[in-house]
Write an enzyme that holds these catalytic residues in place. Structure first.
Site, PDB file in Angstrom:
ATOM      1  N   TYR A 173      26.881  43.082  42.544  1.00 49.88           N
ATOM      2  CA  TYR A 173      27.849  42.333  43.360  1.00 49.88           C
ATOM      3  C   TYR A 173      27.147  41.125  43.970  1.00 49.88           C
ATOM      4  O   TYR A 173      26.145  41.257  44.668  1.00 49.88           O
ATOM      5  CB  TYR A 173      28.371  43.267  44.448  1.00 49.88           C
ATOM      6  CG  TYR A 173      29.505  42.730  45.304  1.00 49.88           C
ATOM      7  CD1 TYR A 173      30.819  43.128  45.072  1.00 49.88           C
ATOM      8  CD2 TYR A 173      29.263  41.858  46.359  1.00 49.88           C
ATOM      9  CE1 TYR A 173      31.859  42.665  45.870  1.00 49.88           C
ATOM     10  CE2 TYR A 173      30.294  41.383  47.159  1.00 49.88           C
ATOM     11  CZ  TYR A 173      31.596  41.800  46.911  1.00 49.88           C
ATOM     12  OH  TYR A 173      32.614  41.340  47.696  1.00 49.88           O
ATOM     13  N   GLY A 178      28.836  37.347  45.208  1.00 45.44           N
ATOM     14  CA  GLY A 178      29.685  36.896  46.309  1.00 45.44           C
ATOM     15  C   GLY A 178      31.071  37.524  46.278  1.00 45.44           C
ATOM     16  O   GLY A 178      31.907  37.230  47.136  1.00 45.44           O
ATOM     17  N   GLU A 238      26.960  39.596  32.680  1.00 44.80           N
ATOM     18  CA  GLU A 238      27.886  40.204  33.632  1.00 44.80           C
ATOM     19  C   GLU A 238      27.453  41.591  34.090  1.00 44.80           C
ATOM     20  O   GLU A 238      28.275  42.511  34.235  1.00 44.80           O
ATOM     21  CB  GLU A 238      29.303  40.225  33.007  1.00 44.80           C
ATOM     22  CG  GLU A 238      29.759  38.826  32.602  1.00 44.80           C
ATOM     23  CD  GLU A 238      31.245  38.715  32.258  1.00 44.80           C
ATOM     24  OE1 GLU A 238      31.895  39.746  32.084  1.00 44.80           O
ATOM     25  OE2 GLU A 238      31.741  37.577  32.183  1.00 44.80           O
ATOM     26  N   GLY A 239      26.147  41.731  34.305  1.00 44.43           N
ATOM     27  CA  GLY A 239      25.654  42.986  34.864  1.00 44.43           C
ATOM     28  C   GLY A 239      25.471  44.100  33.862  1.00 44.43           C
ATOM     29  O   GLY A 239      25.047  45.195  34.243  1.00 44.43           O
ATOM     30  N   GLY A 250      21.346  44.415  33.208  1.00 39.28           N
ATOM     31  CA  GLY A 250      20.473  44.710  34.330  1.00 39.28           C
ATOM     32  C   GLY A 250      20.935  43.942  35.548  1.00 39.28           C
ATOM     33  O   GLY A 250      21.981  43.264  35.518  1.00 39.28           O
ATOM     34  N   LEU A 251      20.180  44.050  36.623  1.00 37.04           N
ATOM     35  CA  LEU A 251      20.508  43.332  37.857  1.00 37.04           C
ATOM     36  C   LEU A 251      19.575  42.137  37.992  1.00 37.04           C
ATOM     37  O   LEU A 251      18.349  42.298  38.092  1.00 37.04           O
ATOM     38  CB  LEU A 251      20.364  44.246  39.073  1.00 37.04           C
ATOM     39  CG  LEU A 251      21.485  45.277  39.207  1.00 37.04           C
ATOM     40  CD1 LEU A 251      21.064  46.599  38.606  1.00 37.04           C
ATOM     41  CD2 LEU A 251      21.876  45.429  40.663  1.00 37.04           C
ATOM     42  N   ARG A 255      45.750  28.989  48.781  1.00 36.20           N
ATOM     43  CA  ARG A 255      46.404  30.204  48.294  1.00 36.20           C
ATOM     44  C   ARG A 255      46.997  31.015  49.449  1.00 36.20           C
ATOM     45  O   ARG A 255      48.071  31.596  49.339  1.00 36.20           O
ATOM     46  CB  ARG A 255      45.340  31.037  47.587  1.00 36.20           C
ATOM     47  CG  ARG A 255      45.878  31.942  46.559  1.00 36.20           C
ATOM     48  CD  ARG A 255      44.703  32.648  45.903  1.00 36.20           C
ATOM     49  NE  ARG A 255      45.083  33.180  44.611  1.00 36.20           N
ATOM     50  CZ  ARG A 255      44.267  33.881  43.850  1.00 36.20           C
ATOM     51  NH1 ARG A 255      43.014  34.107  44.234  1.00 36.20           N
ATOM     52  NH2 ARG A 255      44.675  34.366  42.709  1.00 36.20           N
ATOM     53  N   TYR A 272      42.357  23.306  32.603  1.00 36.77           N
ATOM     54  CA  TYR A 272      42.482  24.150  33.787  1.00 36.77           C
ATOM     55  C   TYR A 272      43.930  24.057  34.263  1.00 36.77           C
ATOM     56  O   TYR A 272      44.361  23.023  34.761  1.00 36.77           O
ATOM     57  CB  TYR A 272      41.512  23.643  34.851  1.00 36.77           C
ATOM     58  CG  TYR A 272      41.272  24.595  35.994  1.00 36.77           C
ATOM     59  CD1 TYR A 272      40.216  25.502  35.947  1.00 36.77           C
ATOM     60  CD2 TYR A 272      42.074  24.586  37.123  1.00 36.77           C
ATOM     61  CE1 TYR A 272      39.963  26.385  37.000  1.00 36.77           C
ATOM     62  CE2 TYR A 272      41.840  25.456  38.178  1.00 36.77           C
ATOM     63  CZ  TYR A 272      40.776  26.351  38.111  1.00 36.77           C
ATOM     64  OH  TYR A 272      40.526  27.215  39.147  1.00 36.77           O
TER      65      TYR A 272
END
Lengths: 534, 534
Positions: B121, B123, B252-253, B256-257, B391, B452
């Site tokens: 994890y 942010g 994306e993990g 590993g970290l 938002r 986008y």
């Protein structure tokens, strides 16, 4: 015709000016050439092919001795010594010349069905043993992509061109030029090396500062593997997981055969010129080069010779009277003994070139650079792809020449260059032989640069001892490189020669990751064994 | 304090000007807000932690309900609906806050010993479900890198900085700024997202045109894995086999970290300014943008709004009198209905900025661009990181807002943008609901650009139906993207939400390669399961 036992076209040669010979002789002694073996003598040694007959691929494979000789070795100094001595040892059992993806798939099927090792072959210009067969008790088939050499598609809006993987440099550029485009990838091997080979070995060209390395130019393509066809679509950039392109780049034939390459092309520039500046010493020169790139001065090419390379280049240039005048001019402006030559390229629109040149000259001036215009730069551009021919001229005089190259961060450039040069310079002391060693930096990044070191030594009185001397220089200096934060190769690749040194920079887990990839694509290890991973 | 159920700091809010509400209401009808659940109500639902007790890690783990709630979800619209409704479903069984690499290794040991799933994890800003727990019958431990947020080292010569992986954007920049440097990585999530998260998800910042994507900025680092520590050394560039950096980027993990990140930094620029040009129509505007990048005009940032986004932005800007004046000025110069707003950044030395601005203005003029100076550009720069707060304002008015993004080659930009917008615009027709849809291009490459697209729709009268509507829009448009040569994500990553769409662009063999990597590092699948590969 292509030289079977050395570089390039046998109708072309480059002579060393008389002063060049004297210069070398004064430094490392006069040389005595070793005798060259004849092609027919070598062909007579080629053993019978062990390739099993299979109608699926019979028409694709050439088993004639001469073709097998011509595809047995690359262009490393060890290859060169093998070819000149005629003591080549191993030959592929045949050479396949596929024309289509279907042909390539048939060859992969054949390899699987008959337990045959395949070696993908582009231009045969490897200087790290990529395409040399190794003895593992199995037949070896070299697969040359030479017939797949066409521009297949061009998308002008997206500036993407698609080539057959076997397209050599000159055909890449001439086919693009006809449409008003350039790839801008100019490795020194440009004359013979191929677009697929550039991808497979993570090549870098002389103008990478503008156009990028092949990693930046390679947009996607087709790879035929033992598990099927891998198509990598062209996407400008993506955050969707690890990048498959980056697994193929540098895979050196271990994952599959690259058959089609999509590349990012550019419009031919309005203007291009190459300029030379001399600096009074290395410290000023290196700092100026670092600042040029860290300040994002938009040069297209940058090369910086250290004092010994500068001296050597001027001595080997011929035209002693003109060089004498130049040296007097420089001396009056503070660039004398210890001076360093910088060559830079300016490419783009007229306005861009004007702005960039002004910025570059201003910055060089701040470090006492003496600007000498475009005359020497034009000479460099003229000879940029013919330098490998000099090896032939030196060989005839009894000298062997080779290079070692790496890249490292700026804080370590002097340390590593010094250690490499010193290892090479003193490497043959116990044989009472000297080595002439010089270096340039030629690929620049904000973080650091490449270090390209050339060394010349006299051949011994026999091939065996010459090879022993080379191996000693090569191995001890490669060890120095990886133990001092350098990559084992910035632009030549790993092949078989560098494989033993790879794990220092990749680490045990990095090696495990690469192994996992190769095993996933090629669980039986049929593709280019002992290359990349030994 | 950080908002537990939405974006950012709860002391900060952004109001929608009155005209903005009218504008939306006229297009998709007035909204009615759904009721928000209270934090204590949600905390009361958190079940007992299933984490086994182990003295090795006891001090590192927080099992309190509030901390578990605050780490349960990211910032996708589905996350948002879960948090606002209070129907969150799954929570991590605890949150670890390691301070050191030793702590992280202990947590990996703990995961292995007790068969616990770990979710790295950063942010918590994922909009693709990266950090959401999934139910697999095993305890789930979320590992927040928030305590590892320091600048650990800076090498001024090589322009390399080393950060703890949990360092958020503002702390990256402020710690570098103290030394006169910048990283230049500015994703819209900058306020909260972390440097390790950027690497893990292959992030791209608003000024990638100058500084590069995170792929170009990530020079090396440390990754703690279940197989041991992977150290990636900093090397400027290398041809030594596949690049290990590129396997970590976007992992994306799953491998590993990431605990330490080396990045390539730049000196703070002498000058920076942002400029706005309006074009009469999309065709001229898009062509000008493409030419700017293909002609290598050295802009630091480029963003091009299509007509509906341009209209929407002007309507939502407030200051109707000033905007009215601007529109009259533009109309007189040919940019009226259908006009498109381009914002570009100019960054560098004074000389570079002068040359680049002149070049950019000249090129824009060739496509009927009307230059309006730096006033609107300064507004953009001021609000660049606060847009996510909008938002919240829209939510309070009963509107849900989300974005979909991709990248594709230039020849396909109009086709893909058109199909995406149309799919979103008509997606709720059978519910008799309209969607307000608009698009900008914001990351530019010679080959193509990112697309986008933002869409706003009214929430339904209950959460369940609102989620169904969103899922329909999201899934149908994601399918449109990957079936039309777009990447499933240019800058948000794969996570769990995009994982079902990944195989179209990677192909079966590409998926196999990524799977081989994850299995090599994590054979039992303990790390971030269902993320990246579903």
């Amino acid at each position: 015709m292509r030289r079977w036992n050395g570089w390039g076209d046998d109708q072309f040669s480059l002579d060393l000016p008389e002063q060049g010979g004297d210069f070398l002789s004064a430094r490392i002694g006069g040389g005595t050439a070793l005798p060259d073996a004849a092609l027919d003598h070598v062909c007579a040694q080629v053993p019978e092919s062990r390739l099993p007959v299979d109608p699926l691929v019979t028409d694709l494979i050439d088993k004639s001795p001469e073709v097998r000789v011509r595809h047995a070795r690359g262009q490393s100094l060890a290859d060169w010594l093998a070819l000149r001595s005629g003591d080549i040892g191993l030959f592929p059992d045949g050479v396949a010349l596929p024309q289509t993806n279907t042909d390539v798939r048939a060859l992969l099927q054949y390899a699987r069905d008959h337990d045959v090792h395949l070696i993908p072959y582009g231009g045969g210009t490897s200087v790290a043993g990529h395409i040399n067969p190794v003895e593992q008790g199995k037949p070896v088939l070299t697969v040359s992509l030479a017939q797949m050499k066409r521009l297949l598609d061009i998308d002008r809006q997206s500036q993407i061109a698609t080539f057959g993987a076997g397209t050599p440099g000159p055909l890449v550029e001439s086919q693009l030029r006809a449409h008003g485009y350039t790839l801008g990838h100019f490795p020194q091997s440009f004359e013979l090396s191929t677009i697929g080979g550039w991808v497979a070995s993570r090549s870098s060209g002389q103008q990478s500062l503008r156009y990028g390395r092949i990693e930046q130019l390679f947009a996607g393509g087709r790879i035929e593997t033992l598990q099927g066809t891998l198509d990598i679509p062209t996407i400008p950039a993506s955050s969707a997981g690890p990048d498959i392109r980056e697994m193929i780049l540098g895979s050196e034939g271990r994952l599959g055969l690259i058959t089609e390459v999509n590349v990012r092309i550019s419009k031919l520039p309005e203007q291009e010129s190459f300029h030379v500046v001399f600096f009074p010493d290395w410290e000023q020169a290196r700092t100026a080069a670092r600042k040029l790139v860290q300040n994002r001065v938009a040069l297209s090419m940058l090369r910086l010779s250290n004092p010994i390379e500068t001296e050597t280049q001027l001595a080997l240039a011929g035209h002693p009277r003109l060089i004498g005048l130049l040296e007097r001019f420089l001396s009056l402006r503070g660039a004398d003994t210890g001076k360093c030559m910088m060559t830079f390229g300016v490419t783009g629109s007229k306005a861009q070139c004007r702005a960039t040149l002004a910025e570059a000259r201003k910055l060089c001036g701040r470090y006492q650079g003496v600007y000498t215009g475009t005359r020497l730069g034009a000479k460099w551009a003229e000879k940029r792809f013919t330098m490998p021919y000099l090896r032939e001229a030196l060989w005839q005089m009894g000298y062997a020449v080779d290079t070692l190259e790496t890249a490292t961060d700026w804080d370590n450039v002097d340390n590593l260059m010094g250690k490499m040069e010193s290892c090479l310079r003193n490497g043959l002391a116990d044989k009472n032989e000297s080595t002439h060693v010089f270096t340039h930096l030629s690929h620049f990044y904000g973080q650091g640069c490449s270090i390209y070191t050339t060394y010349v030594f006299r051949v011994a009185d026999n091939y065996q001892e010459t090879l022993v001397r080379w191996q000693h220089l090569k191995n001890t200096t490669s060890e120095v490189i990886v133990r001092n934060r350098g990559t084992i190769s910035h632009q030549h690749g790993v092949g078989k020669d560098h494989a033993p040194f790879l794990s220092v920079e990749k680490g045990q887990l990095g090696m495990q990751a690469i192994t996992a990839l190769t095993q996933s694509f090629d669980p039986s290890g049929l593709l280019n064994p002992k290359t990349l991973l030994d």
